[in-house]
Design an enzyme around this catalytic site. Structure first.
Site, PDB file in Angstrom:
ATOM      1  N   GLU A   9       0.889  -1.166   0.000  1.00 37.94           N
ATOM      2  CA  GLU A   9       0.000   0.000   0.000  1.00 37.94           C
ATOM      3  C   GLU A   9       0.923   1.210   0.000  1.00 37.94           C
ATOM      4  O   GLU A   9       1.599   1.485   0.986  1.00 37.94           O
ATOM      5  CB  GLU A   9      -0.913  -0.044   1.223  1.00 37.94           C
ATOM      6  CG  GLU A   9      -2.189   0.743   1.029  1.00 37.94           C
ATOM      7  CD  GLU A   9      -2.079   2.133   1.558  1.00 37.94           C
ATOM      8  OE1 GLU A   9      -1.770   3.045   0.745  1.00 37.94           O
ATOM      9  OE2 GLU A   9      -2.278   2.329   2.760  1.00 37.94           O
ATOM     10  N   CYS A  61      -1.785   8.752   2.862  1.00 38.53           N
ATOM     11  CA  CYS A  61      -1.491   8.217   1.531  1.00 38.53           C
ATOM     12  C   CYS A  61      -2.563   8.633   0.536  1.00 38.53           C
ATOM     13  O   CYS A  61      -2.286   8.810  -0.638  1.00 38.53           O
ATOM     14  CB  CYS A  61      -1.340   6.712   1.587  1.00 38.53           C
ATOM     15  SG  CYS A  61      -2.701   5.918   2.425  1.00 38.53           S
TER      16      CYS A  61
HETATM   17  P1  NAI Z   1       9.535   4.551   4.127  1.00 39.92           P
HETATM   18  O1  NAI Z   1       8.816   3.854   3.042  1.00 39.92           O
HETATM   19  O2  NAI Z   1      11.021   4.598   4.096  1.00 39.92           O
HETATM   20  O3  NAI Z   1       9.136   3.891   5.547  1.00 39.92           O
HETATM   21  C1  NAI Z   1       7.981   3.110   5.785  1.00 39.92           C
HETATM   22  C2  NAI Z   1       8.361   1.871   6.598  1.00 39.92           C
HETATM   23  O4  NAI Z   1       9.242   1.054   5.831  1.00 39.92           O
HETATM   24  C3  NAI Z   1       9.115   2.152   7.898  1.00 39.92           C
HETATM   25  O5  NAI Z   1       8.713   1.198   8.860  1.00 39.92           O
HETATM   26  C4  NAI Z   1      10.562   1.925   7.500  1.00 39.92           C
HETATM   27  O6  NAI Z   1      11.394   1.595   8.594  1.00 39.92           O
HETATM   28  C5  NAI Z   1      10.436   0.762   6.554  1.00 39.92           C
HETATM   29  N1  NAI Z   1      11.516   0.620   5.583  1.00 39.92           N
HETATM   30  C6  NAI Z   1      12.303   1.596   5.046  1.00 39.92           C
HETATM   31  N2  NAI Z   1      13.170   1.066   4.162  1.00 39.92           N
HETATM   32  C7  NAI Z   1      12.944  -0.265   4.129  1.00 39.92           C
HETATM   33  C8  NAI Z   1      13.505  -1.350   3.395  1.00 39.92           C
HETATM   34  N3  NAI Z   1      14.472  -1.164   2.503  1.00 39.92           N
HETATM   35  N4  NAI Z   1      13.017  -2.590   3.600  1.00 39.92           N
HETATM   36  C9  NAI Z   1      12.014  -2.796   4.475  1.00 39.92           C
HETATM   37  N5  NAI Z   1      11.447  -1.820   5.197  1.00 39.92           N
HETATM   38  C10 NAI Z   1      11.893  -0.562   5.029  1.00 39.92           C
HETATM   39  O7  NAI Z   1       8.952   6.023   4.214  1.00 39.92           O
HETATM   40  P2  NAI Z   1       9.612   7.332   4.895  1.00 39.92           P
HETATM   41  O8  NAI Z   1      11.036   7.452   4.502  1.00 39.92           O
HETATM   42  O9  NAI Z   1       9.305   7.305   6.347  1.00 39.92           O
HETATM   43  O10 NAI Z   1       8.788   8.487   4.191  1.00 39.92           O
HETATM   44  C11 NAI Z   1       9.186   8.986   2.919  1.00 39.92           C
HETATM   45  C12 NAI Z   1       8.004   9.258   2.038  1.00 39.92           C
HETATM   46  O11 NAI Z   1       7.268   8.065   1.837  1.00 39.92           O
HETATM   47  C13 NAI Z   1       6.980  10.220   2.585  1.00 39.92           C
HETATM   48  O12 NAI Z   1       7.343  11.547   2.350  1.00 39.92           O
HETATM   49  C14 NAI Z   1       5.764   9.824   1.805  1.00 39.92           C
HETATM   50  O13 NAI Z   1       5.787  10.414   0.536  1.00 39.92           O
HETATM   51  C15 NAI Z   1       5.897   8.332   1.666  1.00 39.92           C
HETATM   52  N6  NAI Z   1       5.117   7.609   2.687  1.00 39.92           N
HETATM   53  C16 NAI Z   1       3.921   7.088   2.319  1.00 39.92           C
HETATM   54  C17 NAI Z   1       3.134   6.463   3.265  1.00 39.92           C
HETATM   55  C18 NAI Z   1       1.811   5.898   2.914  1.00 39.92           C
HETATM   56  O14 NAI Z   1       0.927   5.818   3.773  1.00 39.92           O
HETATM   57  N7  NAI Z   1       1.601   5.428   1.708  1.00 39.92           N
HETATM   58  C19 NAI Z   1       3.524   6.384   4.676  1.00 39.92           C
HETATM   59  C20 NAI Z   1       4.843   6.914   4.950  1.00 39.92           C
HETATM   60  C21 NAI Z   1       5.574   7.517   3.977  1.00 39.92           C
END
Ligand code: NAI
Ligand code: MG
Length: 496
Positions: free
Chosen positions: A267, A301
């Site tokens: 998602e 999101c």
């Molecule tokens: P992210 O995608 O890096 O983090 C989300 C989760 O994934 C966290 O638990 C993180 O520790 C984990 N994660 C990060 N890298 C990973 C990897 N290589 N393998 C497995 N797990 C991993 O998102 P971040 O850096 O916190 O936010 C950056 C941008 O992402 C935001 O500005 C936004 O645009 C988007 N985002 C979208 C979300 C949504 O609800 N669709 C939620 C959070 C961020």
């Protein structure tokens, strides 16, 4: 770590939990990371540390996956469907019994208004658990009418196995519930990995699961960062990955799952188009569009981040939105009367400010906000911001900002606006405001999105599937599709 920096507004229960110590939850036991590593969670309303928590590494991922496997092969796997449903119900009750504390912890860790944490995050968490608590007793297979004599063929619905569930920081408790509820209903076990910015409520939920009687090892909580998540994604003992977060990380996880042939649901991000047709009721449309983008400080999101307004209503809509943005009360999550909290982190603040600068550079007109609200202090505050843009291809009109930044532009015809709405790489949500039932249905069919909202934005219910098309993800959460993602079909042939 001293608790002296915690805000005065916190109740004793929330203060005591927030202060820690915060260990991993593996096999029902609180344990430090094997290498002793820790990270710090920060209060985004003040930029001050809340507490340290364990930073899990590969050895901890091994231990958690082993605990989840043992529970699946042991107590949990042996429970009847009714008993499983009953335990999920008890977890919903435990969430409700601790609702005030959970809402405070969520508001502290994310900066979101306390009221929002209570009426959305915590209330919807309990609802989600209750909905899936009803499913274990309804998971029937089929008798299959094969075209050969002398056999009896049927299907069994079996839990997929050990799940790795990786969640973001915008709705930490609710995302945990969206993940664990269908997994438990299916009879699977899980290792939940909360975001490094917001570990608190997932840890509390893990404790509540134990208190509710869910056997140790069914819900393991591994706090940590992206490397912790990656250790789970790569773990051979994991059968299914469920991820909510950025599209960039979603692509990596999807690729890794492809190589290892793990089941995966994603998602991801969005840049959702919100369309106000000429005949819309403007009061509702303006209010809904304001909420659609600025709700949770734009950190959703399915945020309504691209606004298309019928040309002859454009100036009126823009000026009404700008006026509302100017009046919005931006402040600390725990402060009385706050409508918009801070962004989650210094990193997100910088990212959002970078987009605001790029909008200016790319010739968009700044109509409201763009700066730091008065009296904001050291927290990560950005004013609700509104741009009008002459072009759809500039960065602020194309890329997910994940902050309180709206980009508005006018349109002339329904076909034109549908084509422009569909032009991006994302397809999570889209919305239409109109009193013409024909146009509502026409656009609902034309818009490329997993969710279309008509005369509303962003309602959610455990029974209603949610997810994206295109780069917004793979699979659906909620409802029966959300459950199917945690089940495998087994076909059994019996010669009679
Ligand atoms: P992210 O995608 O890096 O983090 C989300 C989760 O994934 C966290 O638990 C993180 O520790 C984990 N994660 C990060 N890298 C990973 C990897 N290589 N393998 C497995 N797990 C991993 O998102 P971040 O850096 O916190 O936010 C950056 C941008 O992402 C935001 O500005 C936004 O645009 C988007 N985002 C979208 C979300 C949504 O609800 N669709 C939620 C959070 C961020
Ligand atoms: Mg935090």
């Amino acid at each position: 770590m001293s608790t002296a920096t915690l805000p005065d507004e916190l109740s004793p229960a929330a203060r005591e939990f927030a202060a820690g110590p915060h260990r991993l939850l593996i096999g029902g036991e609180p344990v430090a990371a094997a290498d002793g590593a820790t990270l710090t969670t920060v209060d985004p309303s003040t930029a001050r540390p809340i507490a340290e928590f364990a930073h899990a590494g590969p050895a901890d991922a091994d231990a958690a996956v082993a605990a989840a496997r043992a529970a699946l092969d042991g107590d949990w796997g042996a429970l009847t469907p009714a008993a499983r449903g009953d335990l999920i119900h008890r977890l919903a009750e435990a969430v409700e019994a601790n609702a005030a504390e959970l809402a405070e912890l969520e508001s502290l860790d994310t900066g979101k208004p306390l009221k929002l944490a209570r009426i959305v995050d915590v209330a919807k968490t309990a609802e989600h658990l209750r909905y899936y608590a009803g499913w274990p007793t309804k998971l029937t297979g089929e008798v299959i009418p094969v075209s050969q004599p002398g056999v009896h063929v049927y299907s069994r619905r079996e839990p997929v196995g050990v799940c790795a569930q990786i969640i973001p920081w915008n709705f930490p408790l609710l995302m945990a519930a969206w993940k664990i509820a269908p997994a438990l209903a299916a009879g699977a076990t899980t290792v939940l990995k909360p975001a490094e910015q917001t570990p608190l409520t997932a840890l509390r939920l893990g404790q509540l699961a134990l208190e509710a009687g869910i056997p140790p090892g069914v819900v393991n909580v591994l706090t940590g960062d992206g490397a912790t998540g990656a250790a789970l994604v790569d773990h051979p003992g994991v059968a299914k990955i469920a991820f909510t977060g950025s599209t960039a990380v979603g692509r990596e996880i999807g690729a890794a799952a492809g190589r290892s042939l793990k089941r995966v649901t994603l998602e991801l991000g969005g840049k959702s188009a919100n369309v106000i047709l000429p005949d819309a009721d403007l009061d509702t449309a303006v209010k809904g569009s304001f909420q659609g983008i600025y709700y949770n400080t734009g950190q959703a999101c399915n945020a309504a981040s691209r606004l298309f307004v019928a040309a002859d209503r454009f100036d009126e809509v823009v000026s009404r939105l700008a006026e509302s943005a100017g009046r919005a009360r931006v402040g600390a999550g725990l402060a009385e009367g706050t409508q918009l909290g801070p962004l989650i982190s210094a990193e997100q603040e910088e990212r959002v400010r970078g987009y605001i600068d790029s909008g200016r550079r790319d010739g968009a007109e700044l109509v409201a906000g763009g700066g730091t609200p008065e009296g904001a202090g050291d927290g990560y505050f950005v004013e609700p911001t509104l741009f009008t843009a002459a072009a759809d291809d500039i960065a602020i009109a194309r890329e997910e900002i994940f902050g309180p930044v709206l980009v508005a532009s006018p349109f002339e015809s329904l076909e034109e606006v549908a084509a422009r709405a569909n032009a991006g790489e994302y397809g999570l949500a889209a919305g239409v405001w109109t009193r013409d039932v024909g146009n509502a249905h026409r656009l609902a069919a034309l818009l490329q999105a997993g969710n279309v909202y008509v005369n509303t934005w962003g309602p959610s219910d455990a029974a209603a599937p949610f997810g994206g098309v295109k780069a917004s993800g793979i699979g659906r959460e909620h409802g029966r599709p959300g459950l199917e993602a945690y089940l495998e079909d087994k076909t059994v042939w019996i010669a009679l």
